[in-house]
Design an enzyme around this catalytic site. Sequence first.
Site, PDB file in Angstrom:
ATOM      1  N   LYS A 101       0.812  -1.227   0.000  1.00 28.30           N
ATOM      2  CA  LYS A 101       0.000   0.000   0.000  1.00 28.30           C
ATOM      3  C   LYS A 101       0.845   1.277   0.000  1.00 28.30           C
ATOM      4  O   LYS A 101       0.432   2.296  -0.562  1.00 28.30           O
ATOM      5  CB  LYS A 101      -0.941   0.009   1.205  1.00 28.30           C
ATOM      6  CG  LYS A 101      -2.017  -1.085   1.143  1.00 28.30           C
ATOM      7  CD  LYS A 101      -2.971  -0.951   2.305  1.00 28.30           C
ATOM      8  CE  LYS A 101      -3.841  -2.181   2.433  1.00 28.30           C
ATOM      9  NZ  LYS A 101      -4.822  -2.027   3.526  1.00 28.30           N
ATOM     10  N   ASP A 107     -10.667   3.142   2.872  1.00 26.11           N
ATOM     11  CA  ASP A 107     -10.963   2.612   4.206  1.00 26.11           C
ATOM     12  C   ASP A 107     -11.773   3.588   5.063  1.00 26.11           C
ATOM     13  O   ASP A 107     -12.693   3.182   5.776  1.00 26.11           O
ATOM     14  CB  ASP A 107      -9.665   2.262   4.950  1.00 26.11           C
ATOM     15  CG  ASP A 107      -9.068   0.945   4.469  1.00 26.11           C
ATOM     16  OD1 ASP A 107      -9.801   0.134   3.892  1.00 26.11           O
ATOM     17  OD2 ASP A 107      -7.856   0.750   4.684  1.00 26.11           O
TER      18      ASP A 107
END
Length: 285
Positions: free
Chosen positions: A76, A112
């Site tokens: 990520k 998220d």
Amino acid sequence: PAVSPPAAGRFGARACVIGWPVDHARSPLIHGYWLDRTGLDGTYERVAVAPNEIHAFLERFPESGYAGGNVTVPHKEAALAACDEVEPVARAIGAVNTLWVDGGKLYGTNTDALGFLANLDETAPGWDKEPGPALVLGAGGAARAVVWALIQRGFRPKIANRNVARAEDLVRTFGGGSEAYPWEARQALLWDARILVNTTSLGMKGIGDIGLDLRGARGDALITDIVYVPLVTDLLDLATSWGLRTVDGLGMLLHQAVPGFERWFGLRPSVDAGLRARIVADIEG
Ligand code: ATR
């Protein structure tokens, strides 16, 4: 910089999840479910990319034929560095979990935080009516998304973490009235928290105990866990037994997948009971 809107209805679009290892990623189940349900002619694949190959892989990604993809552990941060343009939320969180290609350029965001909020909005409507102090346990990657999200809705996150320097780093990044505390302070911070969010791995089966006496919580506090294996963690189980409202971690996982699907395939999918049942079966199976 402005990020371009999703291209509508890309017929036959291909997307993927990039990780190392990637066998355990659940996103193929989620996107596969939506592809089946919508009848769209698209594919969603697993792509295992070793750490020493991720840089070159992402460099070639715009020419790879993929419309975009998800990024999971441990790539990520590399994805954040590789993008031509990154949405501010991903830069603040320090991680990109969703990629898309447009005009030969690579774009990235992090879904998220929005997934966390969408899940609470859906499962606990009105949860943010009277924002106030919030207690966040943990200061890792998941906590960064949660803290960003809570500040968006006017809460003041108090972050308790074993390694307090990591919590202090979040406070420096996000501000918004957030405060850092040592792990030992968590019980004392509980009494006025409107919402408790566990972002630590404690609660996963066999890992350990959060060590909180929930009788110290407000009666209207919302107790949430980011952990979703098991679905009902010890924390949520305890909260329910004390009559407190709870929200499990699975909804966030499902909701964070929505923006990617919409971008790559051009249709906004819904988080329905069938999807939840499919992932629950996988978790329990
Ligand atoms: P993620 O990206 O999922 O948030 P992470 O970055 O590894 O994962 O963060 C895990 C979090 O769980 C951290 O806040 C970690 O605390 P430290 O920063 O002090 O390591 C917390 N954590 C893990 N095991 C823990 C334990 N036994 N007791 C307390 N906190 C724990």
